[in-house]
Motif scaffolding. Structure first.
Motif, mmCIF file in Angstrom:
data_model
loop_
_atom_site.group_PDB
_atom_site.id
_atom_site.type_symbol
_atom_site.label_atom_id
_atom_site.label_comp_id
_atom_site.label_asym_id
_atom_site.label_seq_id
_atom_site.Cartn_x
_atom_site.Cartn_y
_atom_site.Cartn_z
ATOM 1 N N LEU A 32 0.822 -1.210 0.000
ATOM 2 C CA LEU A 32 0.000 0.000 0.000
ATOM 3 C C LEU A 32 0.854 1.257 0.000
ATOM 4 N N LYS A 33 1.898 1.241 0.822
ATOM 5 C CA LYS A 33 2.706 2.455 0.966
ATOM 6 C C LYS A 33 3.789 2.567 -0.100
ATOM 7 N N LYS A 34 4.424 1.421 -0.433
ATOM 8 C CA LYS A 34 5.595 1.523 -1.298
ATOM 9 C C LYS A 34 5.363 0.983 -2.703
ATOM 10 N N GLY A 35 4.286 0.222 -2.901
ATOM 11 C CA GLY A 35 4.158 -0.488 -4.168
ATOM 12 C C GLY A 35 3.237 0.144 -5.185
ATOM 13 N N MET A 36 2.416 1.096 -4.757
ATOM 14 C CA MET A 36 1.424 1.596 -5.709
ATOM 15 C C MET A 36 0.919 2.966 -5.296
ATOM 16 N N ILE A 37 0.207 3.584 -6.238
ATOM 17 C CA ILE A 37 -0.513 4.812 -5.887
ATOM 18 C C ILE A 37 -1.970 4.400 -5.842
ATOM 19 N N LYS A 38 -2.503 4.307 -4.640
ATOM 20 C CA LYS A 38 -3.755 3.592 -4.503
ATOM 21 C C LYS A 38 -4.951 4.292 -5.135
ATOM 22 N N GLU A 39 -4.853 5.626 -5.287
ATOM 23 C CA GLU A 39 -5.957 6.365 -5.898
ATOM 24 C C GLU A 39 -5.919 6.257 -7.434
ATOM 25 N N PHE A 40 -4.756 5.910 -7.992
ATOM 26 C CA PHE A 40 -4.646 5.792 -9.443
ATOM 27 C C PHE A 40 -5.292 4.492 -9.917
ATOM 28 N N SER A 41 -5.610 4.463 -11.213
ATOM 29 C CA SER A 41 -6.255 3.262 -11.735
ATOM 30 C C SER A 41 -5.257 2.110 -11.837
ATOM 31 N N VAL A 42 -5.808 0.922 -12.016
ATOM 32 C CA VAL A 42 -4.973 -0.263 -12.207
ATOM 33 C C VAL A 42 -4.070 -0.069 -13.423
ATOM 34 N N GLY A 43 -4.645 0.435 -14.501
ATOM 35 C CA GLY A 43 -3.874 0.674 -15.728
ATOM 36 C C GLY A 43 -2.704 1.604 -15.491
ATOM 37 N N GLU A 44 -2.975 2.708 -14.817
ATOM 38 C CA GLU A 44 -1.911 3.674 -14.548
ATOM 39 C C GLU A 44 -0.826 3.071 -13.655
ATOM 40 N N ASN A 45 -1.243 2.312 -12.669
ATOM 41 C CA ASN A 45 -0.260 1.671 -11.800
ATOM 42 C C ASN A 45 0.614 0.686 -12.568
ATOM 43 N N LEU A 46 0.018 0.073 -13.591
ATOM 44 C CA LEU A 46 0.773 -0.920 -14.365
ATOM 45 C C LEU A 46 1.867 -0.286 -15.214
ATOM 46 N N ILE A 47 1.616 0.907 -15.742
ATOM 47 C CA ILE A 47 2.575 1.462 -16.702
ATOM 48 C C ILE A 47 3.430 2.585 -16.102
ATOM 49 N N ILE A 48 3.243 2.804 -14.820
ATOM 50 C CA ILE A 48 3.844 3.973 -14.192
ATOM 51 C C ILE A 48 5.378 4.004 -14.299
ATOM 52 N N LYS A 49 5.983 2.801 -14.403
ATOM 53 C CA LYS A 49 7.447 2.770 -14.486
ATOM 54 C C LYS A 49 7.951 2.640 -15.916
ATOM 55 N N LYS A 50 7.030 2.526 -16.861
ATOM 56 C CA LYS A 50 7.458 2.346 -18.254
ATOM 57 C C LYS A 50 7.595 3.684 -18.917
ATOM 58 N N LYS A 51 8.833 4.116 -19.143
ATOM 59 C CA LYS A 51 9.048 5.444 -19.686
ATOM 60 C C LYS A 51 8.383 5.590 -21.049
ATOM 61 N N GLU A 52 8.520 4.547 -21.889
ATOM 62 C CA GLU A 52 7.996 4.684 -23.251
ATOM 63 C C GLU A 52 6.477 4.881 -23.248
ATOM 64 N N CYS A 53 5.815 4.395 -22.205
ATOM 65 C CA CYS A 53 4.362 4.510 -22.152
ATOM 66 C C CYS A 53 3.899 5.923 -21.844
ATOM 67 N N HIS A 54 4.801 6.736 -21.333
ATOM 68 C CA HIS A 54 4.384 8.073 -20.965
ATOM 69 C C HIS A 54 4.085 8.939 -22.186
ATOM 70 N N TYR A 55 4.547 8.489 -23.362
ATOM 71 C CA TYR A 55 4.317 9.271 -24.564
ATOM 72 C C TYR A 55 3.255 8.652 -25.449
ATOM 73 N N ILE A 56 2.870 7.433 -25.119
ATOM 74 C CA ILE A 56 2.011 6.737 -26.077
ATOM 75 C C ILE A 56 0.545 7.067 -25.860
ATOM 76 N N SER A 57 -0.243 6.665 -26.832
ATOM 77 C CA SER A 57 -1.664 7.018 -26.801
ATOM 78 C C SER A 57 -2.397 6.208 -25.739
ATOM 79 N N ASN A 58 -3.533 6.748 -25.349
ATOM 80 C CA ASN A 58 -4.390 6.064 -24.406
ATOM 81 C C ASN A 58 -4.766 4.665 -24.866
#
Ligand SMILES: Nc1ncnc2c1ncn2[C@@H]1O[C@H](COP(=O)(O)OP(=O)(O)O)[C@@H](O)[C@H]1O
Ligand SMILES: [Mg+2]
Length: 497
Positions: free
Chosen positions: A329-355
């Motif tokens: 809860l504290k270190k592994g995720m942003i609990k208010e963000f969606s599952v999708g956002e939590n999944l790609i949060i560390k993928k730099k290339e995903c930050h530029y790609i389309s929804n």
């Protein structure tokens, strides 16, 4: 003799059938385990028995008579006590105050503190609880707090004691102590109902077992005919459970991917790592087992580059490291963000790609890792613990890193999700990843590791190869487990009295 009988108990929350027509009996003076996955309805049923919830339909009997509880006070008056999953103690009050508070003995009447203290001290001695009545709850460890809850039950003369997942928060040694208390309860003639996820505990302690699945009672068994394979199948239903992986052999000497050599670390002048040596190799699971707080987190932080103030030698031959942290809860995720956002949060290339691409990536990952949830836009905090953990594990593994660190990967996670996580870890090992597994669950370490190291007071005090602990002989195994247990709590060598 049946001390409790449930007949056709049902309870809905909205449209959800948390308990669906449940009938079974609990024998007097037995240890009755209730098992089932998260959400199976165990806590709900026990809260009905304890008067916290009222059933929509069905009848309960205690000691042969129909009962209808309006509140826990009614249950307590009928000799029923419950230790909840989350403790109900007041941090700023002492042990003594917490125990006496709200017990029926103190309603209306002036409290005789001296008498209460005498009684409590007797219980502490008899049950070996090792508690100081004058300490504040905030000064106590989790296992000590649990003992306070047990003392509360004793003080209220509970004859039927319900424990809701009491061992989830305990280290292996503390679990053994807890079992001793349960055995003592049994000697005294009490009846114990125990909710647990851990099947080895069921084997150890149960006389009778009831399995709940999706609100229904699906299976019952008892000590003499208990078969853990059958039991786990009943718990999960049709889900495939992967057995322990046996592919632990590799050819030649594997490549070292990280080495810690003679590491010392002090925090606030207190030594937390103490001449620690550790080698992690490619294609290998290295398990660190120990009581929490013996340096495990510091080792992880050093490997992950978060801790730099150590002395000694650190060699890491990769910077591609993934971490599944102990506190999701504290270190592994942003609990208010969606599952999708939590999944790609560390993928730099995903930050530029389309929804759309994001959605596709997330959906594919979800199905590969068998995450059960409504859709990828659901907030992370709405998922069950097991599913949150799968999301974190999926994200960390999909980064494709060389060194994967798993800290307590299945803590508070149900059986099906645990099995899935275990086989995911083993698959990664087969792919040649180096894996560091930190856990206080010795069974988990033994099941997955090629080598294991016991950590105590900031130091790896012993190491074992898989061929040393993968023993078929039960006696040898017990002896080894005992010695590992002793090493974990810092007892080395022979103890002479
Ligand atoms: N107070 C409540 N309000 C709404 N839903 C609840 C409540 N308590 C439990 N549930 C739901 O009922 C189901 C059974 O929960 P619970 O009895 O806590 O399961 P278990 O203890 O076996 O994990 C779950 O789906 C849970 O989300
Ligand atoms: Mg529960």
């Amino acid at each position: 003799m049946n001390i409790i009988e449930f007949s056709n108990i049902s309870k809905k929350f909205g449209n959800l059938k948390a308990n669906d027509n449940i009938s079974f009996a609990v024998r007097k003076n037995s240890v009755h385990c209730i098992v089932g996955e998260n959400g199976a309805g165990k806590s709900t049923l026990m809260k009905i028995l304890f008067g916290s919830y009222r059933q929509d339909s069905g009848i309960m009997k205690v000691n042969g008579s129909d009962v209808s509880f309006n509140s826990p006070l009614d249950a307590i008056a009928n000799g029923i006590g419950m230790l909840h999953q989350h403790f109900m103690l007041i941090e700023d009050f002492t042990v003594m105050e917490n125990v006496i508070l709200g017990s029926e003995k103190t309603l209306n009447i002036k409290i005789d503190f001296e008498e209460s203290e005498r009684v409590l001290k007797e219980y502490i001695k008899k049950y070996n609880l090792d508690l100081n009545l004058n300490k504040k709850i905030s000064e106590l460890s989790i296992s000590e707090q649990q003992k306070v809850e047990i003392l509360k039950l004793l003080y209220r003369n509970s004859e039927i004691i319900i424990f809701d997942e009491p061992t989830a928060v305990l280290s292996p040694i503390e679990v053994l102590e807890f079992f001793k208390i349960i055995f003592q309860f049994k000697v005294e003639g009490k009846t114990i109902i125990l909710i647990t996820h851990k099947l080895n505990e069921v084997r150890e302690i149960s006389d009778y077992v009831s399995v709940l699945r999706r609100g229904k009672l699906v299976y019952e068994t008892e000590k003499d005919i208990l078969d853990l394979k059958v039991l786990s199948r009943e718990i999960v239903g049709n889900v495939e459970i992967q057995d322990e992986n046996t592919g632990f052999d590799y050819e030649g000497e594997p490549e070292v991917i990280a080495g810690l050599n003679n590491i010392n670390l002090s925090v606030n002048k207190i030594s937390v790592l103490n001449n620690l040596d550790l080698k992690l190799k490619k294609g290998e699971v290295y398990g660190i087992c120990g009581v929490e707080g013996n340096g495990q987190n510091e080792v992880i932080n050093i490997l992950f580059g978060l801790e730099k103030n150590f002395t000694g030698k650190l060699n890491i031959f990769t910077d591609k490291i993934s971490l599944v942290p102990d506190d999701r809860l504290k270190k592994g995720m942003i609990k208010e963000f969606s599952v999708g956002e939590n999944l790609i949060i560390k993928k730099k290339e995903c930050h530029y790609i389309s929804n759309k691409c994001l959605k596709k990536t997330a959906e594919e990952t979800i199905s590969k890792y068998d995450v059960r949830m409504p859709d990828i836009n659901a907030p992370m905090e709405s998922l069950s613990g097991g599913n949150q953990q799968k999301v974190i594990i999926a994200r960390e593994i999909e980064l494709g890193n060389d060194l994967l660190i798993f800290s307590h990967p299945t803590r508070g996670v149900d059986i099906a999700a645990s099995a899935f996580i275990h086989s995911t870890i083993l698959q990664q090992k087969k792919k040649g990843k180096s894996i560091l597994l930190v856990s206080s669950d010795l069974d988990e370490i033994l099941k997955l590791s090629d080598r294991l190291g016991v950590i105590s007071k900031g130091r790896i005090v012993a190491e074992f190869d898989r061929n040393q602990y993968n023993l078929q002989n039960e006696v040898e195994k017990t002896i080894l487990l005992e010695s590992i247990g002793k090493l974990m709590i810092g007892i080395t060598g022979e103890q002479k009295n």
